[in-house]
Design a protein around this motif. Sequence first.
Motif, PDB file in Angstrom:
ATOM      1  N   ALA A  83       8.310   1.729   0.657  1.00 20.87           N
ATOM      2  CA  ALA A  83       8.140   3.185   0.779  1.00 20.87           C
ATOM      3  C   ALA A  83       9.479   3.912   0.708  1.00 20.87           C
ATOM      4  CB  ALA A  83       7.430   3.518   2.082  1.00 20.87           C
ATOM      5  N   GLU A  84      10.487   3.356   1.366  1.00 21.58           N
ATOM      6  CA  GLU A  84      11.778   4.060   1.427  1.00 21.58           C
ATOM      7  C   GLU A  84      12.464   4.145   0.061  1.00 21.58           C
ATOM      8  OE1 GLU A  84      11.002   1.251   2.991  1.00 21.58           O
ATOM      9  OE2 GLU A  84      12.668  -0.159   3.093  1.00 21.58           O
ATOM     10  N   ASP A  85      12.053   3.279  -0.885  1.00 22.43           N
ATOM     11  CA  ASP A  85      12.648   3.358  -2.210  1.00 22.43           C
ATOM     12  C   ASP A  85      11.934   4.370  -3.104  1.00 22.43           C
ATOM     13  OD1 ASP A  85      14.755   1.565  -1.839  1.00 22.43           O
ATOM     14  OD2 ASP A  85      13.420  -0.142  -2.085  1.00 22.43           O
ATOM     15  N   VAL A  86      10.806   4.866  -2.645  1.00 15.11           N
ATOM     16  CA  VAL A  86      10.085   5.884  -3.409  1.00 15.11           C
ATOM     17  C   VAL A  86      10.294   7.255  -2.769  1.00 15.11           C
ATOM     18  CG1 VAL A  86       7.848   6.572  -4.347  1.00 15.11           C
ATOM     19  CG2 VAL A  86       8.334   4.149  -3.953  1.00 15.11           C
ATOM     20  N   TRP A  87      10.051   7.302  -1.473  1.00 12.94           N
ATOM     21  CA  TRP A  87      10.288   8.537  -0.713  1.00 12.94           C
ATOM     22  C   TRP A  87      11.561   8.326   0.072  1.00 12.94           C
ATOM     23  CZ3 TRP A  87       5.035   6.903   1.321  1.00 12.94           C
ATOM     24  CH2 TRP A  87       4.057   7.168   0.367  1.00 12.94           C
ATOM     25  N   GLU A  88      12.591   8.949  -0.346  1.00 10.35           N
ATOM     26  CA  GLU A  88      13.908   8.692   0.219  1.00 10.35           C
ATOM     27  C   GLU A  88      13.946   8.856   1.749  1.00 10.35           C
ATOM     28  OE1 GLU A  88      18.425   9.801  -0.881  1.00 10.35           O
ATOM     29  OE2 GLU A  88      16.802  10.870  -1.890  1.00 10.35           O
ATOM     30  N   GLY A  89      14.479   7.846   2.406  1.00 10.40           N
ATOM     31  CA  GLY A  89      14.679   7.920   3.848  1.00 10.40           C
ATOM     32  C   GLY A  89      13.414   7.766   4.681  1.00 10.40           C
ATOM     33  N   VAL A  90      12.270   7.595   4.038  1.00 14.32           N
ATOM     34  CA  VAL A  90      11.027   7.456   4.792  1.00 14.32           C
ATOM     35  C   VAL A  90      10.643   5.981   4.836  1.00 14.32           C
ATOM     36  CG1 VAL A  90       8.626   8.211   5.018  1.00 14.32           C
ATOM     37  CG2 VAL A  90      10.282   9.698   3.893  1.00 14.32           C
ATOM     38  N   GLU A  91      10.984   5.303   5.933  1.00 16.52           N
ATOM     39  CA  GLU A  91      10.620   3.899   6.035  1.00 16.52           C
ATOM     40  C   GLU A  91       9.284   3.784   6.757  1.00 16.52           C
ATOM     41  OE1 GLU A  91      13.834   1.395   7.461  1.00 16.52           O
ATOM     42  OE2 GLU A  91      12.445  -0.299   7.336  1.00 16.52           O
ATOM     43  N   VAL A  92       8.342   3.109   6.112  1.00 12.99           N
ATOM     44  CA  VAL A  92       7.032   2.929   6.729  1.00 12.99           C
ATOM     45  C   VAL A  92       6.829   1.431   6.902  1.00 12.99           C
ATOM     46  CG1 VAL A  92       4.568   3.428   6.536  1.00 12.99           C
ATOM     47  CG2 VAL A  92       6.232   4.970   5.470  1.00 12.99           C
ATOM     48  N   PRO A  93       6.666   0.966   8.161  1.00 13.07           N
ATOM     49  CA  PRO A  93       6.674  -0.486   8.405  1.00 13.07           C
ATOM     50  C   PRO A  93       5.602  -1.251   7.637  1.00 13.07           C
ATOM     51  CG  PRO A  93       6.032   0.751  10.380  1.00 13.07           C
ATOM     52  CD  PRO A  93       6.561   1.743   9.395  1.00 13.07           C
ATOM     53  N   TYR A  94       4.485  -0.628   7.323  1.00 14.30           N
ATOM     54  CA  TYR A  94       3.420  -1.372   6.641  1.00 14.30           C
ATOM     55  C   TYR A  94       3.431  -1.141   5.131  1.00 14.30           C
ATOM     56  CZ  TYR A  94       1.210   3.179   7.229  1.00 14.30           C
ATOM     57  OH  TYR A  94       0.954   4.528   7.220  1.00 14.30           O
ATOM     58  N   LEU A  95       4.346  -0.315   4.620  1.00  9.40           N
ATOM     59  CA  LEU A  95       4.435  -0.121   3.171  1.00  9.40           C
ATOM     60  C   LEU A  95       5.672  -0.845   2.641  1.00  9.40           C
ATOM     61  CD1 LEU A  95       3.360   3.622   2.722  1.00  9.40           C
ATOM     62  CD2 LEU A  95       1.977   1.563   2.411  1.00  9.40           C
ATOM     63  N   LYS A  96       5.550  -2.163   2.585  1.00 10.85           N
ATOM     64  CA  LYS A  96       6.654  -3.012   2.138  1.00 10.85           C
ATOM     65  C   LYS A  96       6.301  -3.645   0.795  1.00 10.85           C
ATOM     66  CE  LYS A  96       9.527  -2.423   5.414  1.00 10.85           C
ATOM     67  NZ  LYS A  96      10.658  -1.558   5.063  1.00 10.85           N
ATOM     68  N   SER A  97       7.343  -3.893   0.019  1.00  7.54           N
ATOM     69  CA  SER A  97       7.158  -4.490  -1.297  1.00  7.54           C
ATOM     70  C   SER A  97       6.464  -5.848  -1.198  1.00  7.54           C
ATOM     71  CB  SER A  97       8.532  -4.646  -1.945  1.00  7.54           C
ATOM     72  OG  SER A  97       8.413  -5.212  -3.216  1.00  7.54           O
ATOM     73  N   VAL A  98       5.344  -5.981  -1.894  1.00 11.65           N
ATOM     74  CA  VAL A  98       4.639  -7.271  -1.948  1.00 11.65           C
ATOM     75  C   VAL A  98       4.183  -7.541  -3.379  1.00 11.65           C
ATOM     76  CG1 VAL A  98       3.739  -7.340   0.420  1.00 11.65           C
ATOM     77  CG2 VAL A  98       2.432  -6.154  -1.368  1.00 11.65           C
ATOM     78  N   LYS A  99       3.971  -8.814  -3.662  1.00 13.25           N
ATOM     79  CA  LYS A  99       3.411  -9.188  -4.969  1.00 13.25           C
ATOM     80  C   LYS A  99       1.958  -8.744  -5.030  1.00 13.25           C
ATOM     81  CE  LYS A  99       5.876 -12.998  -7.005  1.00 13.25           C
ATOM     82  NZ  LYS A  99       6.268 -14.329  -6.574  1.00 13.25           N
TER      83      LYS A  99
END
Length: 189
Positions: A83-99
Motif C-alpha cells: 500500500a505504501e508504494d501506491v499511496w505515499e506514506g500510507v502503510e496498511v498492515p494487511y495490504l502487503k505485496s503478495v504473489k
Amino acid sequence: MKKFYSPKEDTHKGADICTDPGHCQAWTKKEDAMAKWGTFKALDNWNKIERAVKETEGIIILYDKKVVNPVFHANSGGMTENAEDVWEGVEVPYLKSVKSEGEDKSSGYKVETVFKEEEITKKLEEEYPDIDIEPENLLEEIEVLERTPAGRVKELKIEDVVIKGTQLRTLLGLRSTNSILKREMTARL
Ligand SMILES: [Zn+2]
C-alpha cells in the motif's frame, strides 16, 4: 464507506461514495457489462457475480477488529503492491505485496499501449515545464531510478526532472506502473 471513500473536499456533494475509480469504485450498468462480455460469456459472468454477492451477503472482513479497506484489481500482473508504494506514506498492515497466482491466464495480464514519441513528449512537456525533449531522444532521456519490491516503477528521471511511476501512469493512462518502455520501429510501405 465514509472513512475510505469520502474525500476531504466535497466532491461527493454529500454522498458517501461515487463511481469514479480514481477515488471510489468503478461501476458499470448490467446492460453495458453484458454487452461488453458478449453472448457467450455474459450469462456465465453475471451468474458468477450474483453467486459471489449472495455467498458473501452480510459478511465483512476485519483486521485487528476494524473493518478493512478491501481494495481489489482486475489483474495485478502476478504480484500485488505494498500500500505504501501506491499511496505515499500510507502503510496498511494487511495490504502487503503478495504473489497472485493464475493471473497470466487472464486477458489483462499483459497489455501493450502504443504511442508516438511526439505524443509522449508533448504530454510530458505540458505537465512538467522543465522538461524539453526532442521526441527522437525520448527513450535515452528516461531513466528508471527505482522499482518497488513488486517490480513496478517507483521513480524515474526524465532529463533532470524526477517523477513518480504513478504520475507517469496517470499521465499516459497506463494500466500499471509495472511497465517497460521500448521503441518500436514502424515502416510505412
Ligand atoms: Zn469518490
